[in-house]
Design a protein around this motif. Sequence first.
Motif, short mmCIF file in Angstrom:
data_model
loop_
_atom_site.label_atom_id
_atom_site.label_comp_id
_atom_site.label_asym_id
_atom_site.label_seq_id
_atom_site.Cartn_x
_atom_site.Cartn_y
_atom_site.Cartn_z
N ARG A 10 9.58 5.95 -8.53
CA ARG A 10 10.45 4.91 -9.10
C ARG A 10 10.50 5.00 -10.63
O ARG A 10 11.01 4.10 -11.29
N HIS A 27 7.87 5.41 -12.92
CA HIS A 27 6.77 4.88 -13.72
C HIS A 27 5.69 5.94 -13.92
O HIS A 27 5.32 6.64 -12.99
N ILE A 82 -1.31 -2.62 0.73
CA ILE A 82 -0.55 -1.46 0.25
C ILE A 82 0.05 -0.71 1.43
O ILE A 82 1.22 -0.31 1.41
N LEU A 134 0.51 4.25 -3.22
CA LEU A 134 1.02 3.42 -4.31
C LEU A 134 1.40 4.27 -5.51
O LEU A 134 2.47 4.08 -6.11
N CYS A 153 4.49 -4.62 -2.79
CA CYS A 153 3.45 -4.46 -3.82
C CYS A 153 4.01 -3.70 -5.03
O CYS A 153 3.73 -4.04 -6.18
N SER A 154 4.81 -2.68 -4.75
CA SER A 154 5.40 -1.88 -5.83
C SER A 154 6.34 -2.72 -6.68
O SER A 154 6.35 -2.62 -7.92
N LEU A 173 4.01 -1.85 1.21
CA LEU A 173 4.04 -0.95 0.06
C LEU A 173 5.16 -1.30 -0.92
O LEU A 173 4.93 -1.40 -2.14
N LEU A 174 6.36 -1.50 -0.42
CA LEU A 174 7.49 -1.80 -1.30
C LEU A 174 7.29 -3.13 -2.02
O LEU A 174 7.55 -3.24 -3.22
N THR A 188 4.61 6.20 -4.90
CA THR A 188 5.78 5.31 -4.89
C THR A 188 6.18 4.91 -6.30
O THR A 188 7.36 4.94 -6.66
N LEU A 189 5.20 4.55 -7.12
CA LEU A 189 5.50 4.16 -8.50
C LEU A 189 6.06 5.34 -9.29
O LEU A 189 6.99 5.19 -10.09
N ILE A 231 4.43 -4.97 -8.99
CA ILE A 231 3.95 -4.23 -10.16
C ILE A 231 5.09 -3.99 -11.14
O ILE A 231 4.93 -4.15 -12.36
N GLU A 232 6.25 -3.63 -10.63
CA GLU A 232 7.41 -3.38 -11.49
C GLU A 232 7.78 -4.62 -12.29
O GLU A 232 8.14 -4.53 -13.46
#
Length: 202
Positions: free
Chosen positions: A34, A36, A119, A27, A126-127, A123-124, A30-31, A130-131
């Motif tokens: 992207r 973050h 997750i 996670l 969940c990400s 995964l995507l 990935t964030l 969050i975004e």
Amino acid sequence: MDKLTKEQRRKNMQANKSTGTKPELLLAKTLFARGHRYRKNNKTVFGKPDLTFKKIKLAIFVDGEFWHGKNWIERKNDHKTNQEFWNKKIERNIERDKEVNEELARQGWRVLRFWSKDIEKKLLSCSLEIETVINDLKMDLKEKISLEEVGGKQFKIRIVEPNCNKEAVLTHYLHNNKNGVSQFYKKDAIKYTKEILEYKYP
């Protein structure tokens, strides 16, 4: 039924890490990819969340299904070996998670919790969840109109600031307590001061 021997169970328990687990790392990476930025296991934040976005007060936890009691009512009798010990330990973890959620919410934090398997499998999704929250918190602004006098003329000044930035409200109020600007912050400043005093001197 628990099919593992005591030695196998012991090794499995030792292999479980409280931080830096594979789902957490997935996670986090990935964030980061992207765009973050966050802090991992920030000890200055209550409950030491797995990931924190301090400016917008967002705390993220990645919970292991075993340790945090997923579907606990249905699965609490799965442990046939040393059941009393495991039930007590996991139920305490569940209680602590609730306490952490409540305290962070009281401090103005938004809390997101994800199961490890979610997750790994989504995964995507969940990400993106969050975004969405990150973007909402960044856009969670409030407007204040300040009256300023320059050269004998009065001007209206539009002030936009994050709702969650309590420290900024207090600072702005104290710095402007001798002019007309402070009146727009007085109510919030008093409220936040009371919260601080109640937290430090319950």
